[in-house]
Write a protein that holds these residues in place. Structure first.
Motif, short mmCIF file in Angstrom:
data_model
loop_
_atom_site.label_atom_id
_atom_site.label_comp_id
_atom_site.label_asym_id
_atom_site.label_seq_id
_atom_site.Cartn_x
_atom_site.Cartn_y
_atom_site.Cartn_z
N GLU A 109 0.83 -1.21 0.00
CA GLU A 109 0.00 0.00 0.00
C GLU A 109 0.86 1.26 0.00
O GLU A 109 0.58 2.22 -0.73
CB GLU A 109 -0.93 0.00 1.22
CG GLU A 109 -2.14 -0.93 1.03
CD GLU A 109 -2.87 -1.23 2.33
OE1 GLU A 109 -2.61 -0.56 3.35
OE2 GLU A 109 -3.71 -2.17 2.33
N ARG B 24 2.21 1.78 -3.44
CA ARG B 24 1.16 2.27 -4.33
C ARG B 24 0.96 3.77 -4.12
O ARG B 24 0.88 4.53 -5.08
CB ARG B 24 -0.13 1.51 -4.02
CG ARG B 24 -1.35 2.01 -4.77
CD ARG B 24 -1.30 1.61 -6.24
NE ARG B 24 -2.60 1.83 -6.87
CZ ARG B 24 -2.93 1.41 -8.06
NH1 ARG B 24 -2.05 0.76 -8.80
NH2 ARG B 24 -4.12 1.64 -8.57
N LYS C 155 1.41 6.91 -6.84
CA LYS C 155 0.15 7.45 -7.34
C LYS C 155 0.19 8.95 -7.53
O LYS C 155 0.93 9.65 -6.85
CB LYS C 155 -0.99 7.09 -6.37
CG LYS C 155 -2.00 6.12 -6.97
CD LYS C 155 -3.09 5.84 -5.98
CE LYS C 155 -4.46 6.08 -6.59
NZ LYS C 155 -5.51 5.77 -5.59
N TYR D 73 1.40 -6.78 -3.99
CA TYR D 73 1.09 -5.61 -4.83
C TYR D 73 0.30 -6.04 -6.06
O TYR D 73 -0.70 -5.42 -6.43
CB TYR D 73 2.40 -4.93 -5.23
CG TYR D 73 2.19 -3.61 -5.94
CD1 TYR D 73 2.23 -2.40 -5.25
CD2 TYR D 73 1.96 -3.56 -7.33
CE1 TYR D 73 2.05 -1.18 -5.90
CE2 TYR D 73 1.77 -2.36 -7.98
CZ TYR D 73 1.82 -1.18 -7.27
OH TYR D 73 1.63 0.02 -7.92
N TYR E 79 -3.48 -4.72 -6.71
CA TYR E 79 -3.70 -3.68 -7.73
C TYR E 79 -3.64 -4.21 -9.17
O TYR E 79 -3.67 -3.42 -10.11
CB TYR E 79 -2.67 -2.56 -7.55
CG TYR E 79 -2.64 -2.05 -6.12
CD1 TYR E 79 -3.74 -1.36 -5.58
CD2 TYR E 79 -1.53 -2.27 -5.31
CE1 TYR E 79 -3.72 -0.90 -4.26
CE2 TYR E 79 -1.51 -1.81 -3.99
CZ TYR E 79 -2.61 -1.14 -3.47
OH TYR E 79 -2.60 -0.69 -2.18
N LEU F 115 4.52 -4.53 -9.99
CA LEU F 115 5.22 -3.47 -9.25
C LEU F 115 6.50 -3.03 -9.97
O LEU F 115 6.80 -1.83 -10.04
CB LEU F 115 5.55 -3.96 -7.83
CG LEU F 115 6.39 -3.02 -6.97
CD1 LEU F 115 5.71 -1.67 -6.78
CD2 LEU F 115 6.68 -3.66 -5.60
N ARG G 226 5.70 -0.82 -12.85
CA ARG G 226 5.24 0.48 -12.37
C ARG G 226 6.42 1.34 -11.92
O ARG G 226 6.53 2.52 -12.29
CB ARG G 226 4.26 0.28 -11.20
CG ARG G 226 3.72 1.59 -10.61
CD ARG G 226 2.88 2.34 -11.65
NE ARG G 226 2.50 3.67 -11.22
CZ ARG G 226 1.24 3.99 -10.86
NH1 ARG G 226 0.27 3.10 -10.89
NH2 ARG G 226 0.97 5.23 -10.48
#
Lengths: 355, 355
Positions: free
Chosen positions: A17, A20, A24, A52, A56, A60, A63
């Motif tokens: 979290e 993320r 974001k 992750y 989502y 990861l 990302r």
């Protein structure tokens, strides 16, 4: 001993979290990324990646690659991978360079444990759909001689580079598909990569004596690429080799690496020295790689990142001590002086600096 | 497909008890031993050994060795071992022979899967406290040149034999510790044993084309022990090699093994042909080993036992079919004709004969 500082209690979900959140919206919170990933071990990092993806439906690593850049991105990418997979990537990058970096192959082959090296070979095949040994012999350079240049069905991966490429080019230009004399650099590397050494304590003194003699004969006659040298360095256990190198020093009053110094332009000799140093005293070897990476005009970030990332969970504490003894400057201080920004912050975290 | 016939329900405890009963008192009940062990797979045999040791504080293998003798004992011993451990024993026996049996090393290196071969190398180290590759280079033959003949601390194992021994003797007699020309038989064997091939489906047609050409050039020039041949045979995946051998046949109208026929006394050429046959079509290779083991004046029990024991849980059914096609005699009939007693009974059981 390791340098990274891992808290006793870790919540993989909370970590996912936090990452993320850091990715974001506008901008990225690099500090948050470092404060999570820089304090998690390999098993935890893997769990975070899985959590992750579960939470989502997003990879990861991909990302992070899209959020970060430069040396920091590279270091995060290398750090977050499983150690064996990371070594596979490092080996592939080294081989694909325009001027392939043989030291990285030697380093991975000779400083990892036999089982770790196997894991790297397995990871390499899973990633690149052929073996690491085969990448010593990339096919594209010999393509001009073949009749049918059918495109291979290998998706994505490049066919260029490779440890043996220059040789194959030579063969093609010479209009002869086989060159009788050996280029043993390739042979040595393939043998080191293929090694699965005995990892136990038992040594044979007689073998140490006779092989110290064989090595000395070869070195004396400047037959550095002799088959026997390759055979000894690629099949004997590390304990056995230490006994052999000690015997060499006792019999001849000098170390084998000293006897191998000489023509600084001789690539094979360089590879051979790196091999012996990696096998005989890996921590000392890593200290030297760090020293050279920092001392250069223009830091060698690839080498610096590689050593810190691959050793942080292993023996970086000991390497730091060796560095301090040798250079009279603490390693973190030297790194801090030579790097900047988030990249610097990540390296210092991995070196055990308290936040 | 396998030939052994394993019942759906097996009680490991009852099996251990039955074996104990078969060994107890005067005489041994060989039939009972065969009717238990001949119908159990590798996992079950291992569990039986563990259960037996638990129940009777005695090593089942040692007990059987003391009860049985001759070819039957050898066959039971080979059969009861874990497959990887069995291969380690087979390799060691082959290397230690006065005239080392290179075919067994080729067979184990080239017909097992990459992961199976790794398991063999691991088992070899656990058993003999050094690597299989090192046994290509046994130390005792070079001892006379060394100054200090300290007895090694290796308990039990013999220092004699070894794939490279004849060469080392040559070196010592020649008063020169290094022989410049290569004996590539060793090199080929070490490379095959060290191989960890890519095991996937992906092949590269371009590589198949260019390497079929390289192989043909070498064969044409009779450079059979050329480094390139060894490199190709020891690093490429089996699928890739099949494509290369097919290309060779398409381009030159004949198979590479046909082109390698010739001097029947040339040991290297023999090893090379065995290598290609094991890689290209292992079942066909095993059929031929069986055929030769039976056809000889005086059956070759070692080869016969080896193939039946190592393939019974794998592909012996297919090998039987090939045998029948090639010889117009069922394999079990040929085996029954050439063997006797309990040894014959065990082999026929492993071949799937109903009791």
């Amino acid at each position: 001993m390791a340098t990274i500082d891992v808290p006793e209690q870790v919540s993989v979900l909370a970590d996912a979290e936090a990452l993320r959140k850091a990715c974001k919206g506008w901008g990225t919170d690099e500090k948050a990324i470092i404060s999570v990933l820089g304090h998690r071990n390999a098993v935890q990092r893997k769990q975070i990646r899985l959590a992750y993806e579960d939470l989502y439906q997003e990879d990861l690593i991909k990302r992070l690659e899209s959020e970060l850049s430069g040396d920091f991105e590279k270091a995060v990418y290398r750090w977050i991978l499983d150690p064996a997979d990371r070594d596979a990537v490092l080996a592939n990058v080294a081989i694909k360079k325009l001027s392939p970096d043989h030291h990285v192959i030697v380093e991975i082959s000779c400083t990892r444990s036999p089982e770790e090296l196997l894991a790297v070979r397995r990871a390499y095949q899973a990633r690149y759909k052929h073996s690491l040994e085969e990448d010593d012999l990339r096919p594209s350079e010999i393509a001009p001689t073949s009749i049918d240049i059918t495109t291979s069905n290998r998706g994505g991966q490049s066919d260029s580079g490779g440890l043996r490429s220059s040789r194959h080019i030579k063969e093609v230009k010479g209009c002869r598909s086989l060159v009788p004399e050996m280029l043993s650099d390739d042979q040595l590397l393939v043998a080191l990569v293929s090694a699965f050494r005995y990892d136990g304590e038992e040594i044979n003194t007689r073998v140490a004596n006779s092989e110290a003699k064989i090595l000395h004969e070869a070195v004396k006659d400047k037959e550095f690429n002799h088959e026997e040298i390759i055979r000894i360095l690629s099949t004997r256990s590390k304990m056995q080799l230490m006994a052999t190198f000690n015997r060499y020093r006792d019999d001849h009053g000098t170390t084998i690496t000293k006897n191998l110094e000489g023509d600084s332009g001789d690539e094979f000799l360089k590879t051979l020295r790196a091999t012996i140093r990696c096998l005989n005293d890996p921590k000392k070897y890593f200290e030297k790689v760090l020293r050279n990476s920092i001392r250069r005009v223009g830091t060698d970030e690839d080498a610096l990142t590689r050593v810190i990332v691959t050793r942080a969970e292993k023996d970086l504490k000991d390497i730091k001590e060796l560095y301090y003894k040798r250079n009279s400057v603490p390693l973190d201080q030297a790194v801090a002086k030579d790097t900047t920004g988030d990249y610097k912050a990540l390296l210092l975290t991995l070196l055990g600096k308290e936040d």
